[in-house]
Enzyme design. Sequence first.
Site, PDB file in Angstrom:
ATOM      1  N   HIS A 125      -3.321   5.086   4.515  1.00 49.31           N
ATOM      2  CA  HIS A 125      -4.490   4.205   4.599  1.00 49.31           C
ATOM      3  C   HIS A 125      -5.724   4.879   4.010  1.00 49.31           C
ATOM      4  O   HIS A 125      -6.457   4.295   3.228  1.00 49.31           O
ATOM      5  CB  HIS A 125      -4.761   3.832   6.057  1.00 49.31           C
ATOM      6  CG  HIS A 125      -6.058   3.116   6.248  1.00 49.31           C
ATOM      7  ND1 HIS A 125      -6.266   1.835   5.798  1.00 49.31           N
ATOM      8  CD2 HIS A 125      -7.235   3.500   6.816  1.00 49.31           C
ATOM      9  CE1 HIS A 125      -7.510   1.457   6.084  1.00 49.31           C
ATOM     10  NE2 HIS A 125      -8.118   2.452   6.701  1.00 49.31           N
ATOM     11  N   ARG A 168       0.856  -1.186   0.000  1.00 47.93           N
ATOM     12  CA  ARG A 168       0.000   0.000   0.000  1.00 47.93           C
ATOM     13  C   ARG A 168       0.886   1.228   0.000  1.00 47.93           C
ATOM     14  O   ARG A 168       1.526   1.535   1.002  1.00 47.93           O
ATOM     15  CB  ARG A 168      -0.900  -0.011   1.241  1.00 47.93           C
ATOM     16  CG  ARG A 168      -2.070   0.969   1.187  1.00 47.93           C
ATOM     17  CD  ARG A 168      -2.652   1.230   2.568  1.00 47.93           C
ATOM     18  NE  ARG A 168      -1.789   2.145   3.309  1.00 47.93           N
ATOM     19  CZ  ARG A 168      -1.658   2.154   4.626  1.00 47.93           C
ATOM     20  NH1 ARG A 168      -2.324   1.297   5.376  1.00 47.93           N
ATOM     21  NH2 ARG A 168      -0.835   3.016   5.207  1.00 47.93           N
ATOM     22  N   TYR A 190       4.349   6.622  10.785  1.00 51.67           N
ATOM     23  CA  TYR A 190       4.758   5.243  11.069  1.00 51.67           C
ATOM     24  C   TYR A 190       5.637   4.591  10.012  1.00 51.67           C
ATOM     25  O   TYR A 190       5.971   3.421  10.123  1.00 51.67           O
ATOM     26  CB  TYR A 190       3.541   4.368  11.370  1.00 51.67           C
ATOM     27  CG  TYR A 190       2.461   4.401  10.297  1.00 51.67           C
ATOM     28  CD1 TYR A 190       2.561   3.623   9.159  1.00 51.67           C
ATOM     29  CD2 TYR A 190       1.336   5.217  10.448  1.00 51.67           C
ATOM     30  CE1 TYR A 190       1.588   3.654   8.182  1.00 51.67           C
ATOM     31  CE2 TYR A 190       0.342   5.246   9.475  1.00 51.67           C
ATOM     32  CZ  TYR A 190       0.472   4.469   8.347  1.00 51.67           C
ATOM     33  OH  TYR A 190      -0.500   4.496   7.390  1.00 51.67           O
TER      34      TYR A 190
END
Lengths: 336, 336, 372, 372
Positions: free
Chosen positions: D267, D263, D276
């Site tokens: 998100h 990905r 992160y």
Amino acid sequence: MAGNTSSDTDATAEDLLLVEAVAEGLHDEMAHDDSVIVLGEDVGQSGGVFRATEGLYEAFGDERVIDTPLSETGIAGAAIGLAASGLRPVMEIQFMGFTYAALEQLYTRAARLHARSRGQYPCQLVLRAPFGGGVRAPDLHGESMETIFVHHPGFKVVVPSTPRDAKGLLIASIRDPDPVVFLEPKKIYRAFREEVPEGAYETPLGEAAIRREGRDVTALTWGAMTRPTLEAAADLAGDIDVEVLDLRTLSPMDRETVVASFEKTGRAVVVHEAPRTGGLAGEVIATLQEEALLYQEAPVGRVTGWDTVYPLYELEDFQLPNTTRVREKIREVAAF
Amino acid sequence: MAGNTSSDTDATAEDLLLVEAVAEGLHDEMAHDDSVIVLGEDVGQSGGVFRATEGLYEAFGDERVIDTPLSETGIAGAAIGLAASGLRPVMEIQFMGFTYAALEQLYTRAARLHARSRGQYPCQLVLRAPFGGGVRAPDLHGESMETIFVHHPGFKVVVPSTPRDAKGLLIASIRDPDPVVFLEPKKIYRAFREEVPEGAYETPLGEAAIRREGRDVTALTWGAMTRPTLEAAADLAGDIDVEVLDLRTLSPMDRETVVASFEKTGRAVVVHEAPRTGGLAGEVIATLQEEALLYQEAPVGRVTGWDTVYPLYELEDFQLPNTTRVREKIREVAAF
Amino acid sequence: MVRFPSAVDRCEQLLAPDGSYDEAAVEALGLGRETLRRMYESMVGARALDERGATLQRQGEFHFWMGCRGLEAAHVGPAAALTERDWLNTEWRQYGAHIQRGRPLVDILLFWLRGYETWETEDVDDMPAHERRLPHIVAVGTQVPQTVGLMWGRNLQGYDEVGLVGVGDGGASKGDFHAGLNFAGVFDVPVVFLVLNNQWAISTPVERQTAAETYADRAAGYGFEGILVDGNDPLATYRATRRAVERARETGEPTLVEALTYRRSAHSSSDDDARYREETDLEPWRDRDPVDRFEAFLADRGLWDPEYGEAVRERAGERAREAADRALEIAEQQSPEEVFDEVFANPPAYIEEQREELLALYGEHGEEAFRW
Amino acid sequence: MVRFPSAVDRCEQLLAPDGSYDEAAVEALGLGRETLRRMYESMVGARALDERGATLQRQGEFHFWMGCRGLEAAHVGPAAALTERDWLNTEWRQYGAHIQRGRPLVDILLFWLRGYETWETEDVDDMPAHERRLPHIVAVGTQVPQTVGLMWGRNLQGYDEVGLVGVGDGGASKGDFHAGLNFAGVFDVPVVFLVLNNQWAISTPVERQTAAETYADRAAGYGFEGILVDGNDPLATYRATRRAVERARETGEPTLVEALTYRRSAHSSSDDDARYREETDLEPWRDRDPVDRFEAFLADRGLWDPEYGEAVRERAGERAREAADRALEIAEQQSPEEVFDEVFANPPAYIEEQREELLALYGEHGEEAFRW
Ligand SMILES: Cc1ncc(C[n+]2csc(CCOP(=O)(O)OP(=O)(O)O)c2C)c(N)n1
Ligand SMILES: Cc1ncc(C[n+]2csc(CCOP(=O)(O)OP(=O)(O)O)c2C)c(N)n1
Ligand SMILES: [Mg+2]
Ligand SMILES: [Mg+2]
């Protein structure tokens, strides 16, 4: 320091948003008691999808601030075991609508561990979840299912409506030896700031707050609905003198304060986001008429979410109680 | 023929126990409509742990009477998909206390499939589960959590209290295009027989039954509590004239009948096994005072399970409402 | 009859059904006479308790009973592989496991009479082996992630303890099983997952429970090892579990141990297994009876003769009888106020109010008013 | 960066990251020019839609957006392997899969604006490919057993249809995943489980999601095959899925296909992935971009040149823009009475009563009273 992510640089360190107060409460209690640990989805490095665990990972490391796999069943099951092991887990469920996969663990074990072990294993855990609507989020992100925890024996259920309470009630919840469901009204996570005392302090569970005194009608509510209720009361000032109670703890409910107010006013309106049928307004009403029927002067009004599948995005405005609906219901009850 | 497993050879074929009426209802509707299928744990060859599916496997085979793996999540998820595929699944959960693992599927999908697909996919399924206490069974076998389905939008909730109703309401539930939670009071599965018409027939959902007419106090109840309530009414006959309503459908509730009775009596008692706080008595009371406060002459009494972790075996007798408790509460309400 | 024919070939086994055995493998276990006899006595003890429970249930003294006949090796062997400080959370019918850990029989029985359990020792550090458990569960499978949480927590607190959790072939279908194993793999939690594949979940045979060749095959999906053992061989279940326990203690790595066995009794006293299986299905499993097998082995090692066997059985029967009498006596002492005991550690006022309400009703109307 | 280094070696792949390929394997697929270009256009279409959605979200027109950049091969290849009569239940971001099946873009977008979906065709038998789906799910993983139930039901009714269900590396941790795969194995339900392992579940990396080597390893635990494919290779995802679909149709046997990908976007529009992961984490994945890779392959086969590529991109952008404008227009037409629409197929009276109550309030106090 956890919590203060605002760009509002004028704010003092302790002038916090509700979500910041949650983060600070977690931080301060973790500093105070090293058996407190936090677990959930994305609570670690990312600081939680609402930043309610911001700063904890940096302060306490990955043994105490734990990102879990995506399983609410697993989070709840693990939290129960962690509690039995002697730790004090605070589990985050990302949105209340995702607690459902945890319900079997919570109902069949968390709520009964103490009873079924005759006190050997307290189940000292807190389930934190953002709840309620109003932020234009997708399906299952606007749930207000507090009733399903209030009705199931074995839990305590807490809903703060201000930053100061959020911190104090959260710390009290973590310290309480029983499983506490701590629901955070996400609509007001960032709605306003309030002075929040530094360090760990407790706001006792089981005590309603009188947010506004009045003699004519009692308006009872909790969470994000406290604001429109107060606004409605302000709108009516001079005309109808409204007393506003913020229940804060839904289970056990502060029946004394509720009944005392009703004995004074004889009229009441209950405001909640949850659907009407089977919602907690019914419990409030049953209590009032059991304990103070002779004082009652009008039917108790209910201003609630409708009994419908929660409508999304723009339409949620029509689902949630608002100042107008509260005001009109108070008028109706006052005029009865 | 399904259902008639009794050793009481004098009974006519249609003089059935409640559990037999359930089995016969399933049988007759499956014979009538071949899109009806039954799935759950041990519903097949074994005929269900209570024999509520007895005879179906022999009559309809293993494509329509399906023993599943032990996963309530899987049963519910599969049932939803089966419904979407055009079949009419009747899923059995072995005891209501095991519905919890199915709640995520039920709440997030079954209750919303019709709304979120704008009517494209009805979710025509029935969840059958034995519920309530009184049979000296282990933990989680005595649950009365009907409120969590009544309060969650999107379900209909039905509880029969007699064999005839059990069959007719079950068939109506299977034919209803929406998800129906059908709770069977296991305490009276084999308590008495009643003449039950042959063949498939419907007892309409949404209509309460007046089990006994009276002028002084309205007693409202459902399921296994109907018997002690009627007994209490009989005990009081001559002294207090009690009207007994069996709600039968908890959602939607038959408010008309309930309110009409209260308008006549001005006094009411609600009896349910579920814990008191947040139980459906609150909803009944809220409705009564919203619609008929001016008729009210006494606080509405609640006779309910206590707000405790369900006590087991011998102790469950102290948890469940009984004739004495109902009678005394009616006396108290009548004397107010 | 045997669900997994290919699986049985793959089973680890030390003792063959006729009691003949792999001498070197047995020596390698290093089990002394005491330990072997203790295991044997636990197995016989479980069988005797089961017989007593079933009898009392038929006589109406117990409301409910669940049998363990034929499963004794699957229950006792793994329990014997734990140290005193390890933890054991079982399924309902693992009586032999509790007995092996030293749990008083009366305590085992009281669960079935009162629905709750009590502990003698408050402080975990002082708890004897048999107290190192959570209360019995009823919701199938939920114990799995709970045990993971428990051992994770013990581990975080620096304790060098391993947990063993039993779960059935049915229970392994629950989402809890999946979550528990997955969490244990991710967080290196020292847990041994004992899948008690007795090939039935009430009336549901294992081929209706899963299409997997073996449950052991599931372990790879969580990143650890799965071992398939003959569940009717107490030394095989012991050895596999010991290996798993040692690994867990050393590395934190979990293991799945599948004990392949067969439930010979009905599911419970409420179940009528004649409805869904043939009497003849049981025969091959009687031939593989774990107690008989272990006796033959012990006899060959000079640790068993008919007299000793008889004495063990008699003592076990006696103890079961005594325990049952005592349990029934204790259970009779329950009273209505207990209804509100220990619901909360810090009970809200309504608990006391409702207790008083109940006691007032009870006082006024007497016991009969409540019995219906 | 790559979660499963050993897994990547085991991945099925037809096209290398640089577009070079296994000629024989490609020939064996028998894919015509049309089909290959259609797949390419779906991939580009998804990317364009994603860009449009993200832009409009930034501009405040959309409340929320979820990106699919880098995942196009994992989404389009499997969808291309279905026939018109098969079913497809996706995760949130599988735009390319829907586009490949012919779903109007406006319909995809409207979900994000209204939270519900609509169908044109009432009778299932007349439904075109893109309508053969259940409405979008939000509770991660719940679609898995639902798809099993759906295909089981279609099968019981005699239809020769296969279902494909997408689930993420995160979703595969849910109990629903476990239950769905297990049921499909037991009941021989023709479903292909597509695990879209994009290595992130919001901020949770896949090594925190499972300790398994691969998700494909989970299939054995349910009694069927698992295949691991390079999720950035549209021909690999196509081939593995086609094999699985054929098997499902012929034998009813399910298959797990794991598409290993990455990905690259955050998100969702609410997520800040800088918290992160490092920007540099993405680089190797940009080099493995599925659209670039497919272009190189198509160019080599004489099916692509820069002009064609430009034309496709332009058309895709245009369509996305038009669809978004139209969707916003439609969404604006919502009105308060909709709040009660279609809650029930057979609505109880309270639905109409409450609707009237709302409309009376709305009529009296106007729209503003409701906006806060
Ligand atoms: C969640 C849940 N569902 C259903 C039941 C009812 N039930 C009790 S035991 C059992 C079968 C368990 O089978 P298995 O896991 O194989 O264990 P075994 O009884 O064979 O030891 C069932 C269905 C339950 N207790 N919990
Ligand atoms: C049951 C549930 N828990 C949590 C969430 C919040 N949530 C939405 S998407 C997501 C991550 C999903 O990750 P993955 O399954 O890998 O899919 P991806 O987003 O990578 O496509 C989470 C935690 C949810 N929607 N449902
Ligand atoms: Mg079993
Ligand atoms: Mg992912």
